[in-house]
Write a protein that holds these residues in place. Structure first.
Motif, short mmCIF file in Angstrom:
data_model
loop_
_atom_site.label_atom_id
_atom_site.label_comp_id
_atom_site.label_asym_id
_atom_site.label_seq_id
_atom_site.Cartn_x
_atom_site.Cartn_y
_atom_site.Cartn_z
N THR A 118 3.35 -6.75 17.79
CA THR A 118 4.16 -5.86 16.96
C THR A 118 3.20 -5.06 16.07
O THR A 118 2.12 -5.53 15.72
CB THR A 118 5.14 -6.63 16.07
N LEU A 119 3.61 -3.86 15.72
CA LEU A 119 2.74 -3.02 14.88
C LEU A 119 2.92 -3.30 13.39
O LEU A 119 2.11 -2.87 12.58
CB LEU A 119 3.02 -1.54 15.15
N ASN A 120 4.00 -4.01 13.04
CA ASN A 120 4.33 -4.15 11.63
C ASN A 120 4.54 -5.62 11.27
O ASN A 120 5.51 -6.23 11.72
CB ASN A 120 5.60 -3.37 11.32
N ALA A 121 3.62 -6.14 10.48
CA ALA A 121 3.79 -7.50 9.95
C ALA A 121 3.52 -7.45 8.45
O ALA A 121 4.36 -6.99 7.68
CB ALA A 121 2.89 -8.49 10.69
N VAL A 122 2.32 -7.83 8.02
CA VAL A 122 2.04 -7.89 6.58
C VAL A 122 2.06 -6.49 5.95
O VAL A 122 2.32 -6.36 4.75
CB VAL A 122 0.71 -8.61 6.32
N ARG A 123 1.84 -5.44 6.74
CA ARG A 123 1.96 -4.09 6.15
C ARG A 123 3.38 -3.86 5.64
O ARG A 123 3.58 -3.10 4.69
CB ARG A 123 1.55 -3.00 7.14
N THR A 124 4.37 -4.52 6.24
CA THR A 124 5.74 -4.43 5.74
C THR A 124 5.83 -5.02 4.33
O THR A 124 6.47 -4.45 3.43
CB THR A 124 6.70 -5.19 6.67
N LEU A 125 5.17 -6.17 4.14
CA LEU A 125 5.20 -6.82 2.83
C LEU A 125 4.45 -5.99 1.80
O LEU A 125 4.89 -5.85 0.65
CB LEU A 125 4.60 -8.23 2.93
N ARG A 126 3.31 -5.45 2.19
CA ARG A 126 2.53 -4.64 1.24
C ARG A 126 3.31 -3.38 0.84
O ARG A 126 3.31 -2.98 -0.33
CB ARG A 126 1.18 -4.27 1.84
N GLY A 127 3.97 -2.76 1.81
CA GLY A 127 4.76 -1.57 1.49
C GLY A 127 5.91 -1.88 0.56
O GLY A 127 6.17 -1.14 -0.40
N ALA A 128 6.59 -3.00 0.80
CA ALA A 128 7.69 -3.38 -0.07
C ALA A 128 7.19 -3.72 -1.47
O ALA A 128 7.84 -3.39 -2.47
CB ALA A 128 8.45 -4.57 0.52
N ALA A 129 6.05 -4.39 -1.56
CA ALA A 129 5.49 -4.72 -2.87
C ALA A 129 5.16 -3.45 -3.66
O ALA A 129 5.47 -3.35 -4.86
CB ALA A 129 4.24 -5.58 -2.70
N GLU A 130 4.56 -2.46 -2.98
CA GLU A 130 4.24 -1.20 -3.67
C GLU A 130 5.51 -0.50 -4.12
O GLU A 130 5.58 0.06 -5.24
CB GLU A 130 3.43 -0.31 -2.73
N LEU A 131 6.54 -0.51 -3.27
CA LEU A 131 7.80 0.15 -3.63
C LEU A 131 8.41 -0.48 -4.87
O LEU A 131 8.99 0.22 -5.72
CB LEU A 131 8.77 0.04 -2.45
#
Length: 486
Positions: free
Chosen positions: A289-302
């Motif tokens: 999958t292309l999206n794992a921890v980058r999902t968490l980092r993006g949500a944290a920044e948001l």
């Protein structure tokens, strides 16, 4: 009785473990960074080209201080997908092309079309060319450095090159099934190369390394040190973990991957499965999958949070289902399902759900449901999954540990930190050494203990977790109908 060593050459360093051949107990360890940056974030964040000599230099540094004294055999694990092009004299034509090199995206797309599409590749070699695959890097060379391409007489990967160097650069070059299966021009199903695909990529035929069996030795140094076949990092880590039939490994990096041991190679017409061989003689189908921890980092920044750990703390204040919020985490497009040009989706917004803790929970559930989709690809092809090993720094987050068992529908193990790839390389060395002495069966690896760690079971949360999965799948099908046909 004896001692062996396993060395793991990652993109940025070399790690060595010295182990007892009988018990697998780690006796000594060594570490050294590579003397050059293996991933200089230059234009577009693409990986730099790397002189393979850097790998040898850090190997020497890691082995300093008598670390290898008394060692009788060495196994080599190394980063996968590093292409080392060699000329007729065995010199490097140019620095190695490493990692998921963005320069080769067009080359991979060209190869997919040139052979007739994704299904043609999946049937031919068990994978669809991606920018990381050596076959795509050969095509990039032909298209962008034609003079260098013409000089290429042989191609090896990182662990092949290191084994060859340790043996004193003999006339014969070797690889193993695991490494060969990740090239894009060797089939795990047939056990043979496809030279026509090399010619399609590079424009001419080249010498390819002999593929050794799991317990075969690549050779012996003049000093009498046995060198085993070596393998790629993924296969070595699986071997070091001690996974077997019924086990899967979910790796949480910026992107994600799911792999499991299986008795046969899997050809997936849609190209979602990469059909790799493992280090034991069986197979290791992988879904990315292309999206794992980058999902968490993006949500944290948001949400204005510093990191995924803070996001986890916030998510634990919510409940399974995130009050109806569903996040399809396709922030970089997605590979599973094949949606390269899409974007993420947040669904289920209601007034009562519009709280930070629910969005945080939806991020974790979305990431894990995306990986559960990848698990379902394997299950849909007959791969048994009873236990899931969860790797990566995010595996330690409470929100991951709370949600993963019920969403995956399986027992989850978070292993103790260890150098699993180096351990797998050492175990391979012990196997080859034992076979060479007549003490081990070439079909049965040494019985070293598997990984230990925290165990989490679905328990009473299974029903709630499966309800979250059903809601996720309903949203996915509504937004991207038919994209995920198993």
């Amino acid at each position: 009785m004896g001692i062996v060593a396993g060395l793991d050459s990652s993109p940025d360093s070399t790690r060595i473990v010295v182990c007892d051949t009988d018990t697998g107990a780690v006796l000594r360890q060594g570490y050294a960074p590579h003397p050059v940056a293996a991933a200089d974030q230059g234009d577009g964040g693409r990986p730099a080209d790397v002189d393979p000599q850097a790998w040898l230099l850090s190997l020497g540094d890691a082995a300093g201080g008598g670390l290898l004294e008394g060692v009788q055999a060495i196994g080599v694990s190394a980063q996968q997908n590093a292409l080392v092009p060699l000329d007729h004299q065995g010199g490097t034509v140019r620095p190695a092309l490493i990692g998921n090199d963005r320069r080769t995206q067009a080359a991979a797309a060209y190869l997919v079309d040139a052979l007739g599409g994704r299904e043609a590749w999946a049937q031919s070699v068990g994978c669809v060319p991606q920018p990381a695959h050596p076959v795509a890097k050969l095509r990039w060379l032909a298209a962008n450095e034609p003079d260098n391409a013409q000089r290429v007489a042989a191609a090896v990967q990182a662990h092949d090159w290191l084994v060859w160097q340790l043996l004193g650069r003999p006339a014969r070059r070797t690889t193993d099934r695991g490494g060969a299966s990740g090239t894009g021009y060797w089939s795990a199903a047939t056990g043979g190369y496809r030279p026509d695909l090399v010619e399609l990529a590079l424009g001419h035929q080249i010498q390819l390394p002999d593929v050794l069996g799991p317990a075969e030795a690549a050779g012996t140094t003049p000093e009498g040190l046995l060198i085993s076949a070596g393998t790629g990092q993924t296969m070595a880590a699986a071997f070091g973990l001690g996974i077997g039939l019924g086990d899967a490994v979910v790796s949480l990096g910026a992107s994600g991957s799911v792999m499991a041991v299986h008795r046969e190679a899997l050809a997936d017409p849609g190209g979602m499965i990469t059909s790799l061989a493992d280090a034991t003689g069986m197979h290791l189908p992988v879904v990315h999958t292309l999206n794992a921890v980058r999902t968490l980092r993006g949500a944290a920044e948001l949400l204005g949070l510093p990191d995924p750990a803070a996001l986890s703390e916030l998510a634990m204040k919510s409940t399974p289902g995130a009050h109806g919020l569903v996040l399809l985490p396709y922030l970089e497009g997605e590979r599973t399902p094949h949606l390269p040009h899409t974007a993420g989706t947040l669904a289920g917004l209601r007034r009562e759900a519009m709280k930070p803790e629910h969005l945080a929970r939806a991020a974790f559930e979305g990431m894990l449901c995306g990986l559960a989709d990848a698990l379902d690809v394997l299950r849909g092809r007959g791969v048994e999954v009873r236990r899931v090993f969860l790797l990566g720094a995010a595996a330690d987050l409470p929100a991951v540990q709370a949600a993963a068992p019920s969403l995956f529908g399986a027992q989850v193990v978070v292993p103790q930190p260890a150098e699993y790839a180096a351990l797998g390389a050492a175990r391979q060395a012990a196997w080859a050494f034992g076979v060479s002495r007549g003490g081990l069966d070439p079909h049965s690896p040494p019985a070293w203990p598997g990984a230990t760690g925290q165990v989490f079971a679905p328990g009473d949360e299974l029903a709630a977790g499966q309800a979250v999965r059903q809601q996720y799948m309903a949203v996915r099908e509504q937004i991207h109908p038919g994209a995920f046909a198993l």
